[in-house]
Each structure stands twice: as structure tokens, then as C-alpha cells.
Design a protein around this motif. Structure first.
Motif, PDB file in Angstrom:
ATOM      1  N   PRO A  12       0.832  -1.206   0.000  1.00  0.00           N
ATOM      2  CA  PRO A  12       0.000   0.000   0.000  1.00  0.00           C
ATOM      3  C   PRO A  12       0.866   1.255   0.000  1.00  0.00           C
ATOM      4  CG  PRO A  12      -0.001  -1.030   2.168  1.00  0.00           C
ATOM      5  CD  PRO A  12       0.755  -1.948   1.246  1.00  0.00           C
ATOM      6  N   SER A  13       0.244   2.397  -0.270  1.00  0.00           N
ATOM      7  CA  SER A  13       0.944   3.683  -0.250  1.00  0.00           C
ATOM      8  C   SER A  13       0.408   4.565   0.855  1.00  0.00           C
ATOM      9  CB  SER A  13       0.774   4.414  -1.587  1.00  0.00           C
ATOM     10  OG  SER A  13       1.550   3.803  -2.576  1.00  0.00           O
ATOM     11  N   ILE A  14       1.317   5.299   1.471  1.00  0.00           N
ATOM     12  CA  ILE A  14       0.952   6.310   2.458  1.00  0.00           C
ATOM     13  C   ILE A  14       0.650   7.579   1.672  1.00  0.00           C
ATOM     14  CG2 ILE A  14       1.804   7.711   4.371  1.00  0.00           C
ATOM     15  CD1 ILE A  14       3.667   5.260   5.010  1.00  0.00           C
ATOM     16  N   ALA A  18      -0.195  13.057   7.718  1.00  0.00           N
ATOM     17  CA  ALA A  18      -1.097  12.678   8.816  1.00  0.00           C
ATOM     18  C   ALA A  18      -1.266  11.153   8.865  1.00  0.00           C
ATOM     19  CB  ALA A  18      -2.446  13.374   8.661  1.00  0.00           C
ATOM     20  N   GLU A  19      -1.408  10.535   7.701  1.00  0.00           N
ATOM     21  CA  GLU A  19      -1.525   9.076   7.633  1.00  0.00           C
ATOM     22  C   GLU A  19      -0.226   8.417   8.105  1.00  0.00           C
ATOM     23  OE1 GLU A  19      -2.267   5.552   4.313  1.00  0.00           O
ATOM     24  OE2 GLU A  19      -2.597   7.640   3.729  1.00  0.00           O
ATOM     25  N   MET A  20       0.898   8.998   7.732  1.00  0.00           N
ATOM     26  CA  MET A  20       2.191   8.460   8.142  1.00  0.00           C
ATOM     27  C   MET A  20       2.372   8.589   9.659  1.00  0.00           C
ATOM     28  SD  MET A  20       5.774   9.206   6.261  1.00  0.00           S
ATOM     29  CE  MET A  20       7.215   8.216   6.567  1.00  0.00           C
ATOM     30  N   VAL A  35      12.525   4.341   7.351  1.00  0.00           N
ATOM     31  CA  VAL A  35      12.270   4.687   5.961  1.00  0.00           C
ATOM     32  C   VAL A  35      13.544   4.365   5.189  1.00  0.00           C
ATOM     33  CG1 VAL A  35      12.917   7.140   6.173  1.00  0.00           C
ATOM     34  CG2 VAL A  35      11.368   6.419   4.356  1.00  0.00           C
ATOM     35  N   ARG A  36      13.353   3.776   4.016  1.00  0.00           N
ATOM     36  CA  ARG A  36      14.482   3.404   3.169  1.00  0.00           C
ATOM     37  C   ARG A  36      14.204   3.911   1.763  1.00  0.00           C
ATOM     38  NH1 ARG A  36      18.877   0.721   1.835  1.00  0.00           N
ATOM     39  NH2 ARG A  36      18.880  -0.701   0.070  1.00  0.00           N
ATOM     40  N   VAL A 130       5.919   5.367   0.262  1.00  0.00           N
ATOM     41  CA  VAL A 130       5.606   6.762   0.590  1.00  0.00           C
ATOM     42  C   VAL A 130       5.299   7.447  -0.741  1.00  0.00           C
ATOM     43  CG1 VAL A 130       6.454   8.913   1.589  1.00  0.00           C
ATOM     44  CG2 VAL A 130       7.122   6.714   2.598  1.00  0.00           C
ATOM     45  N   ALA A 131       4.070   7.924  -0.895  1.00  0.00           N
ATOM     46  CA  ALA A 131       3.630   8.535  -2.150  1.00  0.00           C
ATOM     47  C   ALA A 131       4.359   9.854  -2.399  1.00  0.00           C
ATOM     48  CB  ALA A 131       2.123   8.767  -2.120  1.00  0.00           C
ATOM     49  N   ASP A 132       4.460  10.226  -3.679  1.00  0.00           N
ATOM     50  CA  ASP A 132       5.117  11.477  -4.059  1.00  0.00           C
ATOM     51  C   ASP A 132       4.479  12.692  -3.390  1.00  0.00           C
ATOM     52  OD1 ASP A 132       6.873  10.065  -5.651  1.00  0.00           O
ATOM     53  OD2 ASP A 132       5.821  10.520  -7.527  1.00  0.00           O
TER      54      ASP A 132
END
Length: 159
Positions: A12-14, A18-20, A35-36, A130-132
Motif C-alpha cells: 500500500p501507499s501512504i 497525517a496518515e504516516m 524509511v528506506r 511513501v507517495a510522491d
């Protein structure tokens, strides 16, 4: 997992900071999140994949990653700003290492420290890309702090 490395086909993507932040708060009970910046868990978790020291070429005993854990001295400051800093610090890696390099979050265990004192970890569980948009939000939040003396940890920049 018994020695096998399971990587989901559709991580899935964050979608935003706030979601992160919620993910960080929820997951901290289950282990340390990192995070990598890489081509992702499918590549990183292959049997022979390891990080390398870019200066010497030495193979490192784990994957270079950065902890997302909020330090106690951060106090009541927004977790979103903490996470924005963590993402902003290494955003140049996506540009430097190519378009397929993106940040992703993993639950992991530290094995040691790399040449830049970064944690070297074993991935126990891939969590999410992690989304752009999160990166743009992080950049904006950092810019709003108005610090001319602070920037990313990019070795290519010269003052």
C-alpha cells in the motif's frame, strides 16, 4: 516467516503526513519503523541484496535506513514535522539513484551502523510506499519553518 522473506505484490501507499504519523503511532508498539530509499522490498529482500558503502564499495551487514521513531526531546511538537524532516533529509536519493528509487517504510531490527552512522537494518516486514504527494507535503512543511541554514543531507551540494 522462518527465514523466508515475504514481500507483498501490492504494497500500500501512504498518502499524506497525517496518515504516516498515525501509522507511526500505531506501529511503534510492534517494533521500530524505518524509511528506506531504494527500488523497494522486492529488490532489497532478495537473498543477496545488501547496502554498500559508496566511498569504498564495502558490502554492509544490513540495509541502510533511517529511523522514524520520535525522540523524547521532540516533546509536543507535531509528529508530521518530525516525519517531514526524516523524508526531506534524503529526498535527493530519488533524483541521484534514478526514477525507480522511492521511499518505503519497513518494520525492522538494527544490526549495526553504517559509515554515516545510519542504522543498518534487517527488514522484518515491509509496510508501505511513501507517495510522491507526501514528499511534496514534507518539502512544503520544511520550507514553512523558514530556516536558511538547514537543508537535505546531500553530499553533492557544495557551499
Amino acid at each position: 516467516m522462518n527465514g523466508e522473506r515475504w514481500v507483498p505484490d501490492d504494497l500500500p501507499s501512504i498518502g499524506d503526513l497525517a496518515e504516516m504519523a498515525k501509522l507511526l503511532q500505531d506501529e511503534q508498539r510492534n517494533g521500530t519503523l524505518y524509511v528506506r530509499w531504494s527500488k523497494g522490498p522486492a529488490v532489497d529482500l532478495s537473498a543477496d541484496s545488501r547496502s554498500r558503502d559508496e566511498l569504498t564499495g564495502v558490502s554492509l551487514p544490513g540495509l541502510s535506513a533511517n529511523p522514524l521513531r520520535v525522540e523524547p526531546w521532540w516533546g509536543d511538537r507535531p509528529i508530521e514535522l518530525w516525519l517531514a524532516r526524516r523524508l526531506y533529509d534524503y529526498r535527493h536519493l530519488g533524483e541521484q539513484r534514478g526514477p525507480s528509487v522511492r521511499p518505503w517504510v519497513l518494520a525492522g531490527r538494527e544490526l549495526g551502523r553504517g559509515p554515516d552512522n545510519e542504522p543498518l537494518v534487517v527488514c522484518e516486514r515491509p509496510i508501505a510506499w511513501v507517495a510522491d504527494g507526501v514528499l511534496r507535503e514534507a518539502e512544503q512543511l520544511v520550507a514553512e519553518q523558514g530556516s536558511a541554514d538547514w537543508g537535505p543531507l546531500d553530499r553533492r551540494q557544495h557551499s
